[in-house]
Scaffold this motif. Structure first.
Motif, PDB file in Angstrom:
ATOM      1  N   UNK A  95       0.824  -1.198   0.000  1.00  0.00           N
ATOM      2  CA  UNK A  95       0.000   0.000   0.000  1.00  0.00           C
ATOM      3  C   UNK A  95       0.863   1.255   0.000  1.00  0.00           C
ATOM      4  N   UNK A  96       2.053   1.166   0.614  1.00  0.00           N
ATOM      5  CA  UNK A  96       2.956   2.321   0.650  1.00  0.00           C
ATOM      6  C   UNK A  96       3.383   2.713  -0.756  1.00  0.00           C
ATOM      7  N   UNK A 155     -13.352  -1.095  -9.514  1.00  0.00           N
ATOM      8  CA  UNK A 155     -11.891  -1.111  -9.353  1.00  0.00           C
ATOM      9  C   UNK A 155     -11.478  -1.122  -7.893  1.00  0.00           C
ATOM     10  N   UNK A 156     -12.200  -0.377  -7.066  1.00  0.00           N
ATOM     11  CA  UNK A 156     -11.884  -0.350  -5.633  1.00  0.00           C
ATOM     12  C   UNK A 156     -12.126  -1.723  -5.006  1.00  0.00           C
ATOM     13  N   UNK A 157     -13.198  -2.366  -5.389  1.00  0.00           N
ATOM     14  CA  UNK A 157     -13.509  -3.684  -4.832  1.00  0.00           C
ATOM     15  C   UNK A 157     -12.449  -4.699  -5.224  1.00  0.00           C
ATOM     16  N   UNK A 158     -11.990  -4.643  -6.468  1.00  0.00           N
ATOM     17  CA  UNK A 158     -10.948  -5.566  -6.916  1.00  0.00           C
ATOM     18  C   UNK A 158      -9.656  -5.348  -6.134  1.00  0.00           C
ATOM     19  N   UNK A 159      -9.314  -4.093  -5.913  1.00  0.00           N
ATOM     20  CA  UNK A 159      -8.097  -3.777  -5.172  1.00  0.00           C
ATOM     21  C   UNK A 159      -8.218  -4.253  -3.724  1.00  0.00           C
ATOM     22  N   UNK A 167      -3.048  -6.440   4.418  1.00  0.00           N
ATOM     23  CA  UNK A 167      -3.053  -5.254   5.279  1.00  0.00           C
ATOM     24  C   UNK A 167      -4.480  -4.882   5.663  1.00  0.00           C
ATOM     25  N   UNK A 168      -4.598  -4.210   6.791  1.00  0.00           N
ATOM     26  CA  UNK A 168      -5.905  -3.768   7.260  1.00  0.00           C
ATOM     27  C   UNK A 168      -6.251  -2.431   6.610  1.00  0.00           C
ATOM     28  N   UNK A 174      -9.893   2.564   0.166  1.00  0.00           N
ATOM     29  CA  UNK A 174      -9.372   2.216  -1.156  1.00  0.00           C
ATOM     30  C   UNK A 174     -10.124   2.971  -2.241  1.00  0.00           C
ATOM     31  N   UNK A 175     -11.435   3.108  -2.075  1.00  0.00           N
ATOM     32  CA  UNK A 175     -12.232   3.848  -3.058  1.00  0.00           C
ATOM     33  C   UNK A 175     -11.757   5.305  -3.131  1.00  0.00           C
ATOM     34  N   UNK A 176     -11.486   5.875  -1.963  1.00  0.00           N
ATOM     35  CA  UNK A 176     -10.982   7.246  -1.916  1.00  0.00           C
ATOM     36  C   UNK A 176      -9.618   7.344  -2.600  1.00  0.00           C
TER      37      UNK A 176
END
Length: 239
Positions: A95-96, A155-159, A167-168, A174-176
């Motif tokens: 995520x970083x 796309x957010x759901x897939x990610x 990771x939590x 993610x959507x944001x």
């Protein structure tokens, strides 16, 4: 496909549309060379973070580039990413890195550094490159350009499915992040994300992964066949 000339395929689109995974599988099935440009930008971002460089400082990131030896090593099913002989294949998906790659990719020096590497890799022909400026900048003469997209929610759901066990992070976060990245990618000064007029738009919001793969394979096969027919026609006209 063996009797038809293999073409250069440019696949562009926003983050999370499935460009990398789909392009990789299509390349495997058609016997093409897959070049993951997104992984290359992620590798530079990882290198900067690993070196303790402020990724918001373009001058410092630029100064780091000459010391980065970036290599993509193909495997049977995928590829490995190395920076200065250290494998970072998994690290570049953190995520970083995801949160900073658009910033790093917006720098002219980084884009020039990697675009030259990408063009060198593509000169062999029969390649599929995916990214955000492939059809507009990296391979403007590609015989087929595809713009692969999907809704922000899809796309957010897939990610989220990719990272939820690592990771939590919430789906809303993610959507944001997806929305912010879209804004940065489409408004950056250097090589912004655009859908070139000649691109074939593929919206995968309501398509399964396998259906999307099959659809893009057909686009490539049909385009290759069309170009082969045109070449035969030209030869016939010259006689």
């Amino acid at each position: 496909m063996s009797s038809i000339r293999k073409i250069a395929v440019a696949v562009d689109g926003p983050a999370g549309a499935g460009k990398s995974s789909i392009s990789k599988l299509v390349a495997q099935r058609l016997g093409y060379l897959y070049i993951d440009t997104g992984a290359m930008y992620r590798a530079i971002t990882w290198a900067a973070l690993h070196a303790g460089v402020d990724v918001k400082d373009e001058i410092k990131v630029t100064a780091l580039l000459p010391s980065i030896d970036l290599r993509l090593e193909p495997t049977k099913d995928s590829f490995r990413v190395y920076v200065n002989n250290r494998e970072i294949t998994a690290d570049i998906r953190s995520q970083a890195v995801t949160g900073h790659v658009s910033q790093v990719a917006s720098y002219k020096s980084v884009r020039e550094f990697l675009v030259e590497k990408q063009r060198q890799m593509a000169r062999c022909g029969g390649v599929i490159l995916d990214g955000r400026d492939i059809g507009s900048v990296v391979l403007p003469d590609a015989e087929l350009k595809i713009y692969l997209t999907a809704s922000v929610d899809a796309r957010a759901h897939r990610r989220w499915l990719e990272v939820k066990d690592i990771e939590e992070v919430s789906l809303e976060d993610i959507k944001r992040s997806v929305k912010e990245r879209d804004l940065m990618d489409t408004t950056r000064k250097e090589s912004p994300l655009i859908c070139v007029p000649e691109a074939v738009v593929v919206d995968s919001s309501n398509m399964s992964f396998d259906n999307t793969v099959e659809h893009i394979m057909k686009l490539i096969i049909d385009k290759s066949a069309l170009l082969a027919e045109e070449a035969i026609q030209v030869k016939g006209d010259e006689k």
